[in-house]
Design an enzyme around this catalytic site. Sequence first.
Site, PDB file in Angstrom:
ATOM      1  N   SER A 158       0.833  -1.201   0.000  1.00  0.00           N
ATOM      2  CA  SER A 158       0.000   0.000   0.000  1.00  0.00           C
ATOM      3  C   SER A 158       0.866   1.250   0.000  1.00  0.00           C
ATOM      4  O   SER A 158       1.966   1.258   0.579  1.00  0.00           O
ATOM      5  CB  SER A 158      -0.901   0.004   1.240  1.00  0.00           C
ATOM      6  OG  SER A 158      -1.537   1.258   1.400  1.00  0.00           O
ATOM      7  N   TYR A 177      -2.366  -0.156   9.947  1.00  0.00           N
ATOM      8  CA  TYR A 177      -2.530  -0.734   8.611  1.00  0.00           C
ATOM      9  C   TYR A 177      -1.240  -0.600   7.816  1.00  0.00           C
ATOM     10  O   TYR A 177      -0.752  -1.567   7.227  1.00  0.00           O
ATOM     11  CB  TYR A 177      -3.677  -0.040   7.880  1.00  0.00           C
ATOM     12  CG  TYR A 177      -3.779  -0.399   6.419  1.00  0.00           C
ATOM     13  CD1 TYR A 177      -4.133  -1.690   6.032  1.00  0.00           C
ATOM     14  CD2 TYR A 177      -3.514   0.542   5.430  1.00  0.00           C
ATOM     15  CE1 TYR A 177      -4.218  -2.031   4.686  1.00  0.00           C
ATOM     16  CE2 TYR A 177      -3.598   0.216   4.088  1.00  0.00           C
ATOM     17  CZ  TYR A 177      -3.949  -1.075   3.720  1.00  0.00           C
ATOM     18  OH  TYR A 177      -4.025  -1.407   2.391  1.00  0.00           O
TER      19      TYR A 177
END
Length: 332
Positions: free
Chosen positions: A128, A153
């Site tokens: 990501s 995350y």
Amino acid sequence: MAIVVTGAAGFIGFHVSRLLLGRGEEVIGIDIVNDYYSVELKQSRLALLQENPAFTFHKIDFSDFDALKGALDQHKISHVVHLGAQAGVRYSLENPFAYAQSNLLGHLNVMEYCRHLDNFEHLVYASSSSVYGGNKNMPFSVDDRVDNPVSLYAATKKSDELMSQSYAHLFRLPQTGLRFFTVYGPWGRPDMAMWIFTKNILAGKPIPVFNHGDMRRDFTFIEDIIDGVVRCMDNPPKDDGTMHTVGSNAPHRVYNIGNNNTENLMDMIGVLEKSLGKKAEMELLPMQPGDVKETAADISAIQNDLGFEPMTKIEEGIPQFVHWYKNYHKIN
């Protein structure tokens, strides 16, 4: 030989599976189909995939190694596109254990399974752009340091990259990590800004605009993204040190995969308003914890290695999303 796609009921996994099926591949879909967002939407995606007899679906949790092995041992597998994960920066503040279970243990399970396969060719996995944290260097380069995550995350995605590097080094397992930048388009996720804004504008409700609108994102249309994913899958890194690598000559590389054209959030809202034919009422809010002001992708590595060239501007992609959204919800 089959290709496994984890997260096949998810946004990117669905589109990747459909592209692979369209070119005649046998696809094995894995997904737990949890309720992080609409189960009905996930089931609608799966229903389309299951119209193709070359698609086989296993509803399992890949963080359960025995379940993963039991499902996949009946197939001959050459590639895995590992897109399944617990997504979302903001939700990681509420439910951190889901991220450790899915993104850390789940990623380890997939690698451990792949390394024991005969004639296995390539594991492509989702990282990501969140790994860049508060990086001030623009655009973000894969050569920038990414050891200052601002959300759990992001920390799990950076951890996945480190685990993959170790497995590539130890077991010569060919892997490519993809740092996705703000993907949008038909069949997208309800927890993302494009969907939330569209839903609220159509309902005459205010849209939440964080950092008072002073945000920039590298919005990337789904068709461009899946082209890049499959290009990567078809071209595993060679175990000779000549490909773009991170840290050593192990067969592991990390790419940014984005639009290479960062956009102001307010400009995105303007294009969305035009596509909907309706003005947005904005609720201007401070920055959310764990969020970042700007993302921008330096995609020169994937361009040079694989010829990846994103083509879709937001002026073209947003109307396609709006058209799909209205059809899906039966809105005239």
